[in-house]
Write a protein that holds these residues in place. Sequence first.
Motif, PDB file in Angstrom:
ATOM      1  N   TYR A 194       0.804  -1.219   0.000  1.00 11.40           N
ATOM      2  CA  TYR A 194       0.000   0.000   0.000  1.00 11.40           C
ATOM      3  C   TYR A 194       0.843   1.278   0.000  1.00 11.40           C
ATOM      4  O   TYR A 194       0.305   2.355  -0.231  1.00 11.40           O
ATOM      5  N   LYS A 195       2.116   1.185   0.274  1.00 15.14           N
ATOM      6  CA  LYS A 195       2.952   2.384   0.401  1.00 15.14           C
ATOM      7  C   LYS A 195       2.825   3.257  -0.851  1.00 15.14           C
ATOM      8  O   LYS A 195       3.077   2.822  -1.967  1.00 15.14           O
ATOM      9  N   GLY A 196       2.429   4.521  -0.631  1.00 14.42           N
ATOM     10  CA  GLY A 196       2.303   5.477  -1.720  1.00 14.42           C
ATOM     11  C   GLY A 196       1.073   5.326  -2.581  1.00 14.42           C
ATOM     12  O   GLY A 196       0.899   6.052  -3.557  1.00 14.42           O
ATOM     13  N   LYS A 197       0.182   4.387  -2.228  1.00 12.42           N
ATOM     14  CA  LYS A 197      -1.013   4.138  -3.034  1.00 12.42           C
ATOM     15  C   LYS A 197      -2.206   4.940  -2.503  1.00 12.42           C
ATOM     16  O   LYS A 197      -2.288   5.259  -1.324  1.00 12.42           O
ATOM     17  N   SER A 198      -3.142   5.214  -3.382  1.00 12.78           N
ATOM     18  CA  SER A 198      -4.329   5.995  -3.044  1.00 12.78           C
ATOM     19  C   SER A 198      -5.324   5.166  -2.234  1.00 12.78           C
ATOM     20  O   SER A 198      -5.264   3.934  -2.213  1.00 12.78           O
ATOM     21  N   ILE A 220      -0.375   4.556  10.471  1.00 11.78           N
ATOM     22  CA  ILE A 220      -1.693   4.628   9.857  1.00 11.78           C
ATOM     23  C   ILE A 220      -1.666   5.787   8.867  1.00 11.78           C
ATOM     24  O   ILE A 220      -1.205   6.874   9.188  1.00 11.78           O
ATOM     25  N   THR A 221      -2.118   5.507   7.656  1.00 12.22           N
ATOM     26  CA  THR A 221      -2.250   6.568   6.656  1.00 12.22           C
ATOM     27  C   THR A 221      -3.747   6.775   6.409  1.00 12.22           C
ATOM     28  O   THR A 221      -4.346   7.646   7.007  1.00 12.22           O
ATOM     29  N   ASP A 253       0.844   8.570  12.964  1.00 10.88           N
ATOM     30  CA  ASP A 253      -0.325   8.811  12.140  1.00 10.88           C
ATOM     31  C   ASP A 253       0.059   9.821  11.076  1.00 10.88           C
ATOM     32  O   ASP A 253       0.471  10.941  11.389  1.00 10.88           O
ATOM     33  N   ALA A 254      -0.049   9.421   9.817  1.00  7.31           N
ATOM     34  CA  ALA A 254       0.333  10.300   8.719  1.00  7.31           C
ATOM     35  C   ALA A 254      -0.660  11.437   8.517  1.00  7.31           C
ATOM     36  O   ALA A 254      -0.368  12.394   7.818  1.00  7.31           O
ATOM     37  N   LYS A 255      -1.830  11.344   9.126  1.00  2.86           N
ATOM     38  CA  LYS A 255      -2.874  12.355   8.933  1.00  2.86           C
ATOM     39  C   LYS A 255      -2.710  13.552   9.864  1.00  2.86           C
ATOM     40  O   LYS A 255      -3.193  14.626   9.563  1.00  2.86           O
ATOM     41  N   VAL A 256      -2.074  13.371  11.002  1.00  3.11           N
ATOM     42  CA  VAL A 256      -1.949  14.484  11.959  1.00  3.11           C
ATOM     43  C   VAL A 256      -0.651  15.226  11.784  1.00  3.11           C
ATOM     44  O   VAL A 256       0.294  14.770  11.236  1.00  3.11           O
TER      45      VAL A 256
END
Length: 187
Positions: A124-128, A156-157, A184-187
């Motif tokens: 999943y790395k780099g995938k939408s 977590i992305t 967390d990649a979102k924060v």
Amino acid sequence: MLCYNCLKPTFKIFCSTCEKDFKQLECKRRILDDGLEVISFYKYSKIKNLLSHKHYISGYFILNKLASYSYKRFRFKNELAYAIGLDDDIKEGYSHTAILLKNMKANNIIPCYNVIKAKNRVIYKGKSLAFRKKNKRNFELLKNIDKPVILVDDIITTGETLKQAHAVLKKAKINVLFAVVLADAKV
């Protein structure tokens, strides 16, 4: 030897300045749309370069140190629970998820290995998010679990991997308390 974070000379994995900084956790809570609560310890931007080591032997030492600052100190005041990692397979000589699990061990948290595995080895790395939803990991439960669980992963992305694992465990009537991740990649 150089600090893996700032490259200053040190005899340890991290120099004393970086070590002090990493011991200051930036805990965040995120609720996924399926209701799963995810607790993260670091901002992804802070440890992004360190996480890139996870597929090399240096990653063993780095992840173990970060996990000792975060996962090892993590405690909750509930009943006995199993900590289970997502895909704790051995890759490149060690399993990065197993390192995190080992550091979760406490009086009321028991690390449990090889519980849930992905049948689809898609990366999943780099995938939408669309790619992730279309190419599900197809997790399968390999062991009977008779206690509530805490899901464990490194990052977590989009949350798609955790949601897919959560769905499999819910279908098997296993109570998932929450999930913990390093970043967390979102924060």
